[in-house]
Scaffold this motif. Structure first.
Motif, PDB file in Angstrom:
ATOM      1  N   ASP A 116      42.298  32.016-108.635  1.00 25.96           N
ATOM      2  CA  ASP A 116      42.217  30.578-108.938  1.00 25.96           C
ATOM      3  C   ASP A 116      41.886  30.386-110.420  1.00 25.96           C
ATOM      4  OD1 ASP A 116      42.568  30.214-106.209  1.00 25.96           O
ATOM      5  OD2 ASP A 116      40.428  29.959-105.821  1.00 25.96           O
ATOM      6  N   ALA A 117      40.886  31.134-110.901  1.00 26.17           N
ATOM      7  CA  ALA A 117      40.482  31.017-112.312  1.00 26.17           C
ATOM      8  C   ALA A 117      41.595  31.476-113.241  1.00 26.17           C
ATOM      9  CB  ALA A 117      39.215  31.834-112.562  1.00 26.17           C
ATOM     10  N   LEU A 118      42.217  32.603-112.913  1.00 32.38           N
ATOM     11  CA  LEU A 118      43.291  33.127-113.760  1.00 32.38           C
ATOM     12  C   LEU A 118      44.483  32.180-113.782  1.00 32.38           C
ATOM     13  CD1 LEU A 118      43.128  36.862-112.658  1.00 32.38           C
ATOM     14  CD2 LEU A 118      42.252  35.890-114.784  1.00 32.38           C
TER      15      LEU A 118
ATOM     16  N   ASN B 125      40.259  23.929-100.602  1.00 33.84           N
ATOM     17  CA  ASN B 125      40.523  22.734 -99.803  1.00 33.84           C
ATOM     18  C   ASN B 125      40.264  23.013 -98.321  1.00 33.84           C
ATOM     19  OD1 ASN B 125      41.365  20.214 -99.034  1.00 33.84           O
ATOM     20  ND2 ASN B 125      43.547  20.574 -99.391  1.00 33.84           N
ATOM     21  N   ASP B 126      38.998  23.320 -98.001  1.00 30.25           N
ATOM     22  CA  ASP B 126      38.590  23.530 -96.615  1.00 30.25           C
ATOM     23  C   ASP B 126      37.156  23.038 -96.455  1.00 30.25           C
ATOM     24  OD1 ASP B 126      36.994  25.522 -97.789  1.00 30.25           O
ATOM     25  OD2 ASP B 126      38.332  27.144 -97.184  1.00 30.25           O
ATOM     26  N   GLU B 127      36.615  23.125 -95.248  1.00 35.86           N
ATOM     27  CA  GLU B 127      35.288  22.590 -94.985  1.00 35.86           C
ATOM     28  C   GLU B 127      34.210  23.302 -95.798  1.00 35.86           C
ATOM     29  OE1 GLU B 127      32.239  21.698 -91.216  1.00 35.86           O
ATOM     30  OE2 GLU B 127      34.215  22.600 -90.879  1.00 35.86           O
ATOM     31  N   ALA B 128      34.305  24.639 -95.866  1.00 35.28           N
ATOM     32  CA  ALA B 128      33.312  25.405 -96.620  1.00 35.28           C
ATOM     33  C   ALA B 128      33.355  25.047 -98.098  1.00 35.28           C
ATOM     34  CB  ALA B 128      33.546  26.899 -96.433  1.00 35.28           C
ATOM     35  N   GLY B 129      34.560  24.900 -98.642  1.00 29.39           N
ATOM     36  CA  GLY B 129      34.696  24.527-100.043  1.00 29.39           C
ATOM     37  C   GLY B 129      34.177  23.145-100.322  1.00 29.39           C
ATOM     38  N   SER B 130      34.419  22.222 -99.412  1.00 30.27           N
ATOM     39  CA  SER B 130      33.947  20.848 -99.575  1.00 30.27           C
ATOM     40  C   SER B 130      32.420  20.784 -99.586  1.00 30.27           C
ATOM     41  CB  SER B 130      34.507  19.972 -98.457  1.00 30.27           C
ATOM     42  OG  SER B 130      34.034  18.647 -98.564  1.00 30.27           O
ATOM     43  N   LYS B 131      31.782  21.502 -98.654  1.00 28.12           N
ATOM     44  CA  LYS B 131      30.321  21.508 -98.588  1.00 28.12           C
ATOM     45  C   LYS B 131      29.720  22.174 -99.824  1.00 28.12           C
ATOM     46  CE  LYS B 131      29.825  21.448 -93.543  1.00 28.12           C
ATOM     47  NZ  LYS B 131      29.334  22.192 -92.354  1.00 28.12           N
ATOM     48  N   ALA B 132      30.330  23.279-100.254  1.00 29.32           N
ATOM     49  CA  ALA B 132      29.822  23.991-101.423  1.00 29.32           C
ATOM     50  C   ALA B 132      29.965  23.154-102.687  1.00 29.32           C
ATOM     51  CB  ALA B 132      30.550  25.326-101.585  1.00 29.32           C
ATOM     52  N   ALA B 133      31.077  22.419-102.806  1.00 27.94           N
ATOM     53  CA  ALA B 133      31.297  21.559-103.972  1.00 27.94           C
ATOM     54  C   ALA B 133      30.262  20.444-104.032  1.00 27.94           C
ATOM     55  CB  ALA B 133      32.710  20.980-103.935  1.00 27.94           C
ATOM     56  N   GLU B 134      29.964  19.874-102.884  1.00 29.80           N
ATOM     57  CA  GLU B 134      28.957  18.807-102.820  1.00 29.80           C
ATOM     58  C   GLU B 134      27.590  19.344-103.214  1.00 29.80           C
ATOM     59  OE1 GLU B 134      27.685  14.980-102.406  1.00 29.80           O
ATOM     60  OE2 GLU B 134      29.750  15.674-102.126  1.00 29.80           O
TER      61      GLU B 134
ATOM     62  N   LYS C  88      34.431  16.097-109.390  1.00 26.95           N
ATOM     63  CA  LYS C  88      34.678  16.914-108.206  1.00 26.95           C
ATOM     64  C   LYS C  88      36.064  16.605-107.664  1.00 26.95           C
ATOM     65  CE  LYS C  88      32.164  16.183-104.483  1.00 26.95           C
ATOM     66  NZ  LYS C  88      33.098  15.846-103.378  1.00 26.95           N
ATOM     67  N   LEU C  89      36.877  17.631-107.512  1.00 28.19           N
ATOM     68  CA  LEU C  89      38.214  17.483-106.967  1.00 28.19           C
ATOM     69  C   LEU C  89      38.543  18.738-106.168  1.00 28.19           C
ATOM     70  CD1 LEU C  89      40.853  18.283-109.715  1.00 28.19           C
ATOM     71  CD2 LEU C  89      38.422  18.387-110.198  1.00 28.19           C
ATOM     72  N   SER C  90      39.634  18.733-105.468  1.00 32.97           N
ATOM     73  CA  SER C  90      40.082  19.927-104.749  1.00 32.97           C
ATOM     74  C   SER C  90      41.590  19.970-104.821  1.00 32.97           C
ATOM     75  CB  SER C  90      39.608  19.904-103.285  1.00 32.97           C
ATOM     76  OG  SER C  90      40.133  18.766-102.617  1.00 32.97           O
ATOM     77  N   ALA C  91      42.153  21.113-104.476  1.00 29.28           N
ATOM     78  CA  ALA C  91      43.613  21.225-104.487  1.00 29.28           C
ATOM     79  C   ALA C  91      44.197  20.231-103.486  1.00 29.28           C
ATOM     80  CB  ALA C  91      44.027  22.647-104.135  1.00 29.28           C
ATOM     81  N   PRO C  92      45.255  19.545-103.854  1.00 26.89           N
ATOM     82  CA  PRO C  92      45.857  18.582-102.927  1.00 26.89           C
ATOM     83  C   PRO C  92      46.597  19.286-101.790  1.00 26.89           C
ATOM     84  CG  PRO C  92      47.236  18.808-104.870  1.00 26.89           C
ATOM     85  CD  PRO C  92      46.011  19.636-105.122  1.00 26.89           C
ATOM     86  N   HIS C  93      46.713  18.631-100.677  1.00 20.78           N
ATOM     87  CA  HIS C  93      47.530  19.169 -99.577  1.00 20.78           C
ATOM     88  C   HIS C  93      48.972  19.284-100.049  1.00 20.78           C
ATOM     89  CE1 HIS C  93      44.313  18.948 -96.625  1.00 20.78           C
ATOM     90  NE2 HIS C  93      44.024  17.732 -97.052  1.00 20.78           N
ATOM     91  N   PRO C  94      49.689  20.341 -99.655  1.00 18.65           N
ATOM     92  CA  PRO C  94      49.333  21.336 -98.639  1.00 18.65           C
ATOM     93  C   PRO C  94      48.673  22.596 -99.203  1.00 18.65           C
ATOM     94  CG  PRO C  94      51.618  21.618 -99.238  1.00 18.65           C
ATOM     95  CD  PRO C  94      51.093  20.492-100.094  1.00 18.65           C
ATOM     96  N   PHE C  95      48.215  22.562-100.455  1.00 18.30           N
ATOM     97  CA  PHE C  95      47.669  23.760-101.080  1.00 18.30           C
ATOM     98  C   PHE C  95      46.247  24.022-100.609  1.00 18.30           C
ATOM     99  CE2 PHE C  95      50.610  21.814-104.191  1.00 18.30           C
ATOM    100  CZ  PHE C  95      51.569  22.824-104.229  1.00 18.30           C
ATOM    101  N   LYS C  96      45.923  25.300-100.395  1.00 24.58           N
ATOM    102  CA  LYS C  96      44.555  25.675-100.017  1.00 24.58           C
ATOM    103  C   LYS C  96      43.656  25.710-101.246  1.00 24.58           C
ATOM    104  CE  LYS C  96      41.834  29.455 -98.007  1.00 24.58           C
ATOM    105  NZ  LYS C  96      41.070  29.768 -99.227  1.00 24.58           N
ATOM    106  N   ASP C  97      44.196  26.174-102.372  1.00 24.41           N
ATOM    107  CA  ASP C  97      43.434  26.278-103.606  1.00 24.41           C
ATOM    108  C   ASP C  97      44.387  26.212-104.788  1.00 24.41           C
ATOM    109  OD1 ASP C  97      44.499  28.983-104.000  1.00 24.41           O
ATOM    110  OD2 ASP C  97      43.047  29.634-102.504  1.00 24.41           O
ATOM    111  N   VAL C  98      43.824  26.152-106.004  1.00 22.65           N
ATOM    112  CA  VAL C  98      44.675  26.022-107.200  1.00 22.65           C
ATOM    113  C   VAL C  98      45.479  27.288-107.455  1.00 22.65           C
ATOM    114  CG1 VAL C  98      43.265  24.278-108.337  1.00 22.65           C
ATOM    115  CG2 VAL C  98      42.738  26.692-108.680  1.00 22.65           C
ATOM    116  N   GLY C  99      45.054  28.414-106.872  1.00 19.48           N
ATOM    117  CA  GLY C  99      45.794  29.661-107.045  1.00 19.48           C
ATOM    118  C   GLY C  99      47.189  29.597-106.454  1.00 19.48           C
ATOM    119  N   GLU C 100      47.421  28.660-105.532  1.00 15.43           N
ATOM    120  CA  GLU C 100      48.724  28.526-104.899  1.00 15.43           C
ATOM    121  C   GLU C 100      49.635  27.554-105.646  1.00 15.43           C
ATOM    122  OE1 GLU C 100      48.003  27.276-100.913  1.00 15.43           O
ATOM    123  OE2 GLU C 100      47.266  29.236-100.243  1.00 15.43           O
TER     124      GLU C 100
END
Length: 306
Positions: free
Chosen positions: A206-208, A246-255, A269-281
């Motif tokens: 994701d970082a790369l 972009n999942d429950e664990a990520g949402s809680k950790a971000a908060e 605070k933002l997250s990857a938009p659907h349908p992506f799980k993360d920015v790495g995708e």
């Protein structure tokens, strides 16, 4: 004049910069790089722990010691590159989780070993994941037939641990070159040491991926820890974008992370938009479009966004 015992604030006053106010441990001065140093309102912040400065108007960056004469730098015991002397590093480390230790290896030692290896970059797993060769080398990544090895380097240029990803099973684990326990740091802390705005993500790729698209980023290597929260809260980074999975664990950790650092930092605070799980995708065009919607822009020019 002997400046060896000067604090960052002492140096600012010695250089005759007028500190108009102090905000989040940053001394605000009139930027010497534009308007002949006579701008109406101070737009350049100097971090009082690190000495790093950044101007919000002209985007000039550097270290306060850049304005010292060669003789003054010698008395201050600062190298021409702007590195801090050992005593200052030790003092600052006490504020930053105390993980500066003289016995840690420097990244230069690791690079010397890495340079002995030969890579056909276009046959690497990182290449297949969309990481450019420039970013691959910027993070000193090593790849074998079975593993990708990510050096975790602290802001002082010291090698703390390795994150290892198995290519076949995609499992992650850590290695350390030391026989004592080491702190968990974020992947990319060394690379973002001069950045004012950074994005926080979960995984290495994701970082790369963000660095390849032009956005400085660090990876928590998971959902984060108390140590990493303290690092971000006390760092010189002013703007921190949290973009976890972009999942429950990520949402809680971000908060949780936002609550831990928002009293000291400006946080988005933002997250990857659907349908992506993360920015790495995501492709570069997807990242630019999504980040621009949150008023987050890359460090390097973009010829075509979409």
């Amino acid at each position: 004049m002997n400046l060896s015992n000067y604090s960052i604030l002492d140096l600012i006053e010695h250089l005759e910069f007028n500190v108009e106010k102090i905000v989040s441990n940053n001394a605000m001065i009139k930027c010497p790089h534009h308007a002949e140093g006579k701008e109406e309102n101070a737009s350049c912040g100097v971090h009082l722990d690190t000495g790093l400065y950044h101007c919000f108007t002209c985007q000039a960056k550097g270290h306060i010691t850049d304005f010292l004469t060669a003789e003054e730098k010698e008395s201050y015991k600062v190298q021409e590159s702007g590195r801090w002397n050992l005593d200052l590093l030790k003092d600052f480390a006490q504020l930053q989780r105390g993980f500066f230790r003289p016995e840690y290896k420097t990244i230069q030692e690791f690079i010397q070993e890495r340079d002995k290896l030969e890579f056909n970059y276009e046959k690497t797993y990182c290449y297949l994941r969309g990481v450019t060769e420039e970013v691959f080398n910027q993070f000193y990544i090593v790849e074998t037939e079975r593993e990708v090895i990510f050096p975790n380097v602290n802001q002082f240029g010291q090698l703390i641990s390795y994150g290892v990803r198995r290519i076949d099973s995609k499992k992650f684990y850590f290695r350390t070159p030391y026989d004592f326990s080491v702190p968990k740091i974020s992947f990319g802390e060394y690379q973002v040491r001069g950045e004012t705005e950074i994005t926080v993500v979960e995984g290495y790729f994701d970082a790369l991926r963000l660095w390849t698209a032009g956005y400085p980023a660090i990876a928590l290597q998971g959902v984060g820890s108390k140590e990493q929260e303290e690092y971000l809260a006390n760092s010189h980074h002013r703007l921190i974008n949290i973009c976890l999975d972009n999942d429950e664990a990520g949402s809680k950790a971000a908060e949780k992370l936002q609550q831990a650092i928002s009293h000291k930092k400006y946080v988005k605070k933002l997250s990857a938009p659907h349908p992506f799980k993360d920015v790495g995708e995501m492709l570069d065009t997807d990242i630019h479009r999504h980040f621009a919607a949150h008023e987050i822009y890359p460090n390097k020019p973009i010829e075509r966004i979409w």
